[in-house]
Design an enzyme around this catalytic site. Structure first.
Site, PDB file in Angstrom:
ATOM      1  N   LYS A  38      10.991  23.112 -51.309  1.00 14.11           N
ATOM      2  CA  LYS A  38      11.909  21.903 -51.885  1.00 14.11           C
ATOM      3  C   LYS A  38      12.308  22.299 -53.063  1.00 14.11           C
ATOM      4  O   LYS A  38      13.529  21.971 -53.424  1.00 14.11           O
ATOM      5  CB  LYS A  38      11.258  20.841 -51.767  1.00 14.11           C
ATOM      6  CG  LYS A  38      12.035  19.338 -51.789  1.00 14.11           C
ATOM      7  CD  LYS A  38      11.008  18.204 -51.533  1.00 14.11           C
ATOM      8  CE  LYS A  38      11.753  16.995 -51.439  1.00 14.11           C
ATOM      9  NZ  LYS A  38      11.095  15.692 -51.361  1.00 14.11           N
ATOM     10  N   LYS A  96      -0.618  15.394 -40.136  1.00 16.08           N
ATOM     11  CA  LYS A  96      -1.441  14.345 -39.297  1.00 16.08           C
ATOM     12  C   LYS A  96      -0.511  13.152 -38.973  1.00 16.08           C
ATOM     13  O   LYS A  96      -0.411  12.776 -37.858  1.00 16.08           O
ATOM     14  CB  LYS A  96      -2.712  14.132 -39.690  1.00 16.08           C
ATOM     15  CG  LYS A  96      -2.705  13.725 -41.420  1.00 16.08           C
ATOM     16  CD  LYS A  96      -3.300  14.593 -42.216  1.00 16.08           C
ATOM     17  CE  LYS A  96      -3.332  14.448 -43.526  1.00 16.08           C
ATOM     18  NZ  LYS A  96      -3.664  15.544 -44.517  1.00 16.08           N
ATOM     19  N   GLY A 125      -9.733  19.357 -41.909  1.00 17.28           N
ATOM     20  CA  GLY A 125      -9.839  20.740 -42.397  1.00 17.28           C
ATOM     21  C   GLY A 125     -10.310  21.681 -41.692  1.00 17.28           C
ATOM     22  O   GLY A 125      -9.500  22.102 -40.469  1.00 17.28           O
ATOM     23  N   ILE A 127     -12.893  22.012 -39.818  1.00 19.48           N
ATOM     24  CA  ILE A 127     -13.741  21.871 -38.620  1.00 19.48           C
ATOM     25  C   ILE A 127     -12.928  22.055 -37.491  1.00 19.48           C
ATOM     26  O   ILE A 127     -12.000  21.240 -37.175  1.00 19.48           O
ATOM     27  CB  ILE A 127     -14.484  20.315 -38.681  1.00 19.48           C
ATOM     28  CG1 ILE A 127     -15.197  20.188 -39.872  1.00 19.48           C
ATOM     29  CG2 ILE A 127     -15.092  19.854 -37.585  1.00 19.48           C
ATOM     30  CD1 ILE A 127     -15.666  18.835 -40.377  1.00 19.48           C
ATOM     31  N   GLY A 178      -7.669  17.341 -57.622  1.00 17.49           N
ATOM     32  CA  GLY A 178      -6.632  17.256 -56.647  1.00 17.49           C
ATOM     33  C   GLY A 178      -6.959  16.761 -54.952  1.00 17.49           C
ATOM     34  O   GLY A 178      -6.364  17.056 -54.089  1.00 17.49           O
ATOM     35  N   GLU A 181      -4.019  11.847 -54.238  1.00 19.81           N
ATOM     36  CA  GLU A 181      -2.998  11.754 -54.565  1.00 19.81           C
ATOM     37  C   GLU A 181      -2.773  11.006 -55.800  1.00 19.81           C
ATOM     38  O   GLU A 181      -3.709   9.977 -55.888  1.00 19.81           O
ATOM     39  CB  GLU A 181      -1.897  11.449 -53.577  1.00 19.81           C
ATOM     40  CG  GLU A 181      -1.887  12.482 -52.316  1.00 19.81           C
ATOM     41  CD  GLU A 181      -1.257  13.733 -52.691  1.00 19.81           C
ATOM     42  OE1 GLU A 181      -0.522  13.874 -53.550  1.00 19.81           O
ATOM     43  OE2 GLU A 181      -1.654  14.815 -51.965  1.00 19.81           O
ATOM     44  N   ASP A 192      -5.049   7.834 -43.517  1.00 18.85           N
ATOM     45  CA  ASP A 192      -5.333   9.274 -43.235  1.00 18.85           C
ATOM     46  C   ASP A 192      -6.159   9.569 -42.159  1.00 18.85           C
ATOM     47  O   ASP A 192      -6.099  10.334 -40.959  1.00 18.85           O
ATOM     48  CB  ASP A 192      -5.783  10.366 -44.492  1.00 18.85           C
ATOM     49  CG  ASP A 192      -5.839  11.506 -44.335  1.00 18.85           C
ATOM     50  OD1 ASP A 192      -5.032  12.381 -44.325  1.00 18.85           O
ATOM     51  OD2 ASP A 192      -7.198  11.934 -44.211  1.00 18.85           O
ATOM     52  N   LYS A 196      -5.702  10.950 -38.088  1.00 21.49           N
ATOM     53  CA  LYS A 196      -6.687  11.977 -37.568  1.00 21.49           C
ATOM     54  C   LYS A 196      -7.531  11.549 -36.342  1.00 21.49           C
ATOM     55  O   LYS A 196      -7.486  12.368 -35.244  1.00 21.49           O
ATOM     56  CB  LYS A 196      -7.567  12.717 -38.646  1.00 21.49           C
ATOM     57  CG  LYS A 196      -6.956  13.141 -39.831  1.00 21.49           C
ATOM     58  CD  LYS A 196      -7.799  13.285 -41.003  1.00 21.49           C
ATOM     59  CE  LYS A 196      -7.342  14.184 -42.027  1.00 21.49           C
ATOM     60  NZ  LYS A 196      -8.131  14.413 -43.254  1.00 21.49           N
TER      61      LYS A 196
END
Length: 410
Positions: A38, A96, A125, A127, A178, A181, A192, A196
């Site tokens: 971007k 996701k 992640g 898994i 990190g 956000e 989130d 998932k």
């Protein structure tokens, strides 16, 4: 023999960089041909000629046979993935929200054009839960899937419980590292984890559910009194998504904070780690544990999907394509802990029964049984009241496994 993959990569953030770091240590018969970004002014660790700001340089390039999509823009991600699948390119994605929102359309595109979309990196992640649900449990009756699907919220909860940090301080630390956000709503609000969960449920039960229909209540209103109550009961609070088959016709999904005890696998999952518990009819209870966020852990899951495409691997969506009468419902009774301020909120929620009530100064809570739909109807009111809600089967002695579908709509 594996085929050569010429990759067009969209996004070069934490996961994109992590993926590149891993790929350069391997000899996997693949090459990153072009990377779409971007911001062309940002300093990059790779040669400038490898980057482009024009998505068509990848999507219209006949030599690129594989697209890896790792961007944060849901609508742009869907356009990229759908165009790639329609033009004969296989795709790996870690988006996701995009996948959960457009899963029906994405399945149809794969069937229509004979292409493959893989998305292990989108759920928990490192898994490998999607591949296991798709392959290992393809003929298994699954009673439930639950776990810790979001490392950011789990990090905050661990900091609060283990180190006595207040919510805002723990959140700031998660942001500095990190893990969260600048606007943490997606993580701490349970969105989130919900996206998932919806993706996982499609492979576990063959049901594709609109995210708008699934309840998610997060940890934003967590207070010291809630953590102290958990400590006194020798419990921990975790943000837990749950998919549960209620009977042979109904499945329910929701995301709520949950009290867990020391006998549960999730009790010892701390900080940025994720854990998934699968309760199966024949395999019984199985547990998957690993890092749920970060460039290298998520990058490893993305690379696993890329490697599988060398051998033309596809999800078969066996349970979705089978004769399946399962329907999603929110019409189920669950047991909750509600810490609140306004008595009118308790009345509005219309508890079916109340097991315990407590008043002490400015700390008030109630524990009892409620219809899930009542939580949905009053979700805004709960937020405005700064009330904290947690799934509380450990406090009532009645688990979701014994919950009965309500006979009448509420």
């Amino acid at each position: 023999m594996s085929k050569k993959l010429n990759i067009g990569l969209f996004g070069f953030g934490v996961v994109g960089q992590g993926l590149y770091d891993i790929i350069k240590t391997k000899n996997l018969n693949l090459e990153i041909v072009k990377i779409a970004i971007k911001n062309p002014e940002k300093d990059r660790s790779l040669p400038k000629e490898l980057f482009t700001t024009d998505r068509d340089e990848i999507l219209n390039n006949p030599d690129i046979n594989t697209v890896v999509e790792l961007i944060n823009d849901t609508e742009a991600a869907f356009e990229i993935v759908s165009r790639a699948l329609s033009s004969g390119k296989n795709v790996v994605s870690a988006s996701k929200k995009m996948i959960a929102t457009y899963l029906n359309e994405l399945i149809e595109l794969q069937e229509k054009y004979g292409t493959s979309l893989l998305y292990e990196g989108a759920v928990c992640g490192s898994i490998p839960i999607i591949r296991n649900l798709e392959e290992y449990y393809d003929n298994e009756l699954l009673h439930s899937i639950s776990g810790i699907f979001n490392g950011s919220s789990n990090y905050i909860l661990s900091k609060g419980y283990l180190e006595n940090l207040d919510y805002n301080t723990a959140l700031k630390q998660a942001q500095d590292l990190g893990f969260a956000e600048t606007d943490p709503t997606m993580d701490v609000g349970g969105y989130d984890a919900k996206y998932k969960l919806i993706i996982a449920a499609a492979h576990a039960y063959g049901v594709v559910i609109d995210p708008e229909e699934v309840l998610n209540i997060g940890i934003q209103n967590l207070a010291p009194n809630d953590l102290q109550y958990a400590r006194e009961k020798k419990l921990k609070i975790k943000l837990v998504p749950v998919a549960k088959e209620l009977d042979d016709k109904h499945v329910t999904l929701f995301v709520l904070p949950k009290f867990v005890n020391e006998t549960e696998f999730l009790y010892n999952v701390e900080y940025e780690y994720n854990g998934v518990t699968v309760q199966a009819a024949f395999a019984d209870q199985q547990f998957f544990f690993g890092k749920g966020a970060g460039g290298h852990p998520t990058g490893s899951a993305v690379l696993s999907d890329i490697a599988a495409l060398r051998y033309d691997y596809q999800y078969e969506y066996k349970k979705a394509k089978a004769v399946n009468n399962l329907q999603f419902t929110n019409n189920v009774a669950i047991n909750i802990y509600l810490r609140y301020e306004d008595e009118a909120l308790v009345e509005a929620l219309e508890f079916e029964y109340i097991q315990e009530r407590f008043y002490s100064g400015n700390y008030k809570f109630v524990i009892g049984k409620i219809n899930l739909q009542k939580l949905i109807y009053n979700q805004q009111r709960i937020a405005e009241n700064k009330a904290f809600v947690a799934f509380a089967d450990q406090l009532t002695g009645v688990s979701l496994a014994s919950a009965k579908l309500q006979a009448a709509e509420v």
